[in-house]
Design a protein around this motif. Structure first.
Motif, mmCIF file in Angstrom:
data_model
loop_
_atom_site.group_PDB
_atom_site.id
_atom_site.type_symbol
_atom_site.label_atom_id
_atom_site.label_comp_id
_atom_site.label_asym_id
_atom_site.label_seq_id
_atom_site.Cartn_x
_atom_site.Cartn_y
_atom_site.Cartn_z
ATOM 1 N N SER A 20 0.831 -1.204 0.000
ATOM 2 C CA SER A 20 0.000 0.000 0.000
ATOM 3 C C SER A 20 0.871 1.262 0.000
ATOM 4 C CB SER A 20 -0.918 -0.013 1.231
ATOM 5 O OG SER A 20 -1.743 1.125 1.239
ATOM 6 N N LEU B 165 -8.143 -4.681 5.740
ATOM 7 C CA LEU B 165 -8.621 -5.441 4.583
ATOM 8 C C LEU B 165 -7.723 -6.631 4.280
ATOM 9 C CD1 LEU B 165 -9.480 -2.337 2.404
ATOM 10 C CD2 LEU B 165 -11.127 -3.963 3.300
ATOM 11 N N TRP C 63 -10.361 -9.016 -6.190
ATOM 12 C CA TRP C 63 -11.014 -8.025 -5.319
ATOM 13 C C TRP C 63 -9.956 -7.343 -4.448
ATOM 14 C CZ3 TRP C 63 -10.905 -7.879 -0.022
ATOM 15 C CH2 TRP C 63 -11.738 -6.932 0.593
ATOM 16 N N GLY C 64 -9.024 -8.128 -3.936
ATOM 17 C CA GLY C 64 -7.966 -7.574 -3.097
ATOM 18 C C GLY C 64 -7.103 -6.562 -3.840
ATOM 19 N N HIS D 3 -8.131 -4.550 -6.268
ATOM 20 C CA HIS D 3 -8.912 -3.309 -6.304
ATOM 21 C C HIS D 3 -8.914 -2.635 -4.930
ATOM 22 C CE1 HIS D 3 -10.753 -3.240 -10.316
ATOM 23 N NE2 HIS D 3 -10.768 -4.569 -10.265
ATOM 24 N N ALA D 4 -9.105 -3.436 -3.877
ATOM 25 C CA ALA D 4 -9.153 -2.873 -2.525
ATOM 26 C C ALA D 4 -7.813 -2.242 -2.150
ATOM 27 C CB ALA D 4 -9.526 -3.973 -1.530
ATOM 28 N N THR E 87 -7.538 1.639 -1.064
ATOM 29 C CA THR E 87 -7.136 2.001 0.295
ATOM 30 C C THR E 87 -5.784 2.707 0.324
ATOM 31 O OG1 THR E 87 -7.213 1.140 2.557
ATOM 32 C CG2 THR E 87 -5.815 -0.038 1.018
ATOM 33 N N ALA F 111 -13.146 0.966 5.905
ATOM 34 C CA ALA F 111 -12.896 -0.389 5.379
ATOM 35 C C ALA F 111 -14.126 -0.953 4.672
ATOM 36 C CB ALA F 111 -12.471 -1.307 6.524
ATOM 37 N N THR G 24 -14.567 0.780 1.307
ATOM 38 C CA THR G 24 -13.534 0.311 0.381
ATOM 39 C C THR G 24 -13.862 -1.086 -0.136
ATOM 40 O OG1 THR G 24 -11.845 1.598 1.541
ATOM 41 C CG2 THR G 24 -11.065 -0.173 0.124
ATOM 42 N N ALA G 25 -14.339 -1.949 0.754
ATOM 43 C CA ALA G 25 -14.695 -3.312 0.342
ATOM 44 C C ALA G 25 -15.828 -3.288 -0.681
ATOM 45 C CB ALA G 25 -15.101 -4.121 1.571
ATOM 46 N N ARG G 26 -16.839 -2.435 -0.431
ATOM 47 C CA ARG G 26 -17.957 -2.358 -1.372
ATOM 48 C C ARG G 26 -17.519 -1.791 -2.719
ATOM 49 N NH1 ARG G 26 -22.304 0.332 2.826
ATOM 50 N NH2 ARG G 26 -22.936 -1.585 3.919
ATOM 51 N N ALA H 121 -14.536 -1.877 -4.009
ATOM 52 C CA ALA H 121 -13.682 -2.866 -4.688
ATOM 53 C C ALA H 121 -14.534 -3.918 -5.385
ATOM 54 C CB ALA H 121 -12.738 -3.514 -3.682
#
Length: 226
Positions: A66, A102, A143-144, A146-147, A151, A158, A161-163, A165
């Motif tokens: 990150s 995440l 998905w990870g 994108h997340a 982030t 969080a 961000t999850a939604r 992603a």
């Protein structure tokens, strides 16, 4: 001083040198930040029983990746205005906790899937369950990606961000496909050469993810930020 920057630091060669300098610095910082976990990972044997320990070793990699994305996104193109280590440190301070919120559940989920697949014969489930689990694992990794991108560059909670992603996973299929290509490349390098190679190429791989994710970044800036 500004005249010197205009004359010296803004040409094509200077921008190329600035990029190389930033990539090398960020790569060294990623390896340094994740070193304890990576060292432990390389000491573990290829035994399915070590999967929980491998997940634990991979924990520092989330904040490190990150911070690297943050530093690469905010990098200067001017050779005379390079501070990649300072920007990386700022990104790590800002994003370490949000990234872990995440990254940790994602690692736990992937560990459960990997452990189930490596002991699948003992479950008694039909074989198509294994294919379904593998597909869910790949989708979770994408998905990870994108997340991680969201982030690293934005300050959502969080859950948001999850939604987002999950939304971008389908909304921007080309970005998802590009992330899948990078995952295949990393897996291929690991299988054909050495498991250390993806870690040694972390900075250019993350720069590629950042470049591919420009549509996601642009839409997030336009539609989901004030």
């Amino acid at each position: 001083m500004s005249g010197t920057a205009t004359d010296f630091g803004t040409g094509v060669l200077s921008r190329g040198a600035a990029l190389v300098h930033t990539l090398l610095t960020v790569e060294a910082l990623v390896l340094g930040s994740a070193a304890p976990g990576l060292a432990g990972l390389f000491l573990l044997g290829p035994d399915p029983a070590n999967l929980p320990l491998a997940a634990l070793c991979l924990l520092p990699l989330g904040p490190a990746a990150s911070a690297a994305l943050y530093a690469l996104h905010h990098r200067s193109r001017d050779l005379t205005e390079l501070h990649p280590a300072r920007v990386y440190a700022r990104g790590w301070r800002l994003n370490a906790v949000p990234a872990l919120r995440l990254w940790t559940p994602l690692l736990l989920w992937l560990t459960v899937i990997a452990f189930t697949l490596t002991h699948f014969s003992a479950t008694g489930l039909p074989r198509w369950w294994a294919a379904l689990l593998a597909l869910i694992g790949v989708a979770s990794l994408l998905w990870g990606a994108h997340a991680l991108l969201l982030t690293s560059l934005f300050t959502f909670g969080a859950r948001d961000t999850a939604r987002l992603a999950a939304y971008f996973l389908v909304r921007h299929a080309k970005v998802t496909l590009a992330a899948a290509s990078l995952l295949v490349l990393a897996a291929g390098l690991t299988a054909l050469l050495t498991e250390a190679l993806p870690a040694l190429l972390a900075a250019p791989l993350l720069l590629s993810l950042l470049h591919a994710g420009r549509p996601v970044i642009a839409e997030t800036e336009e539609d989901f930020t004030a």
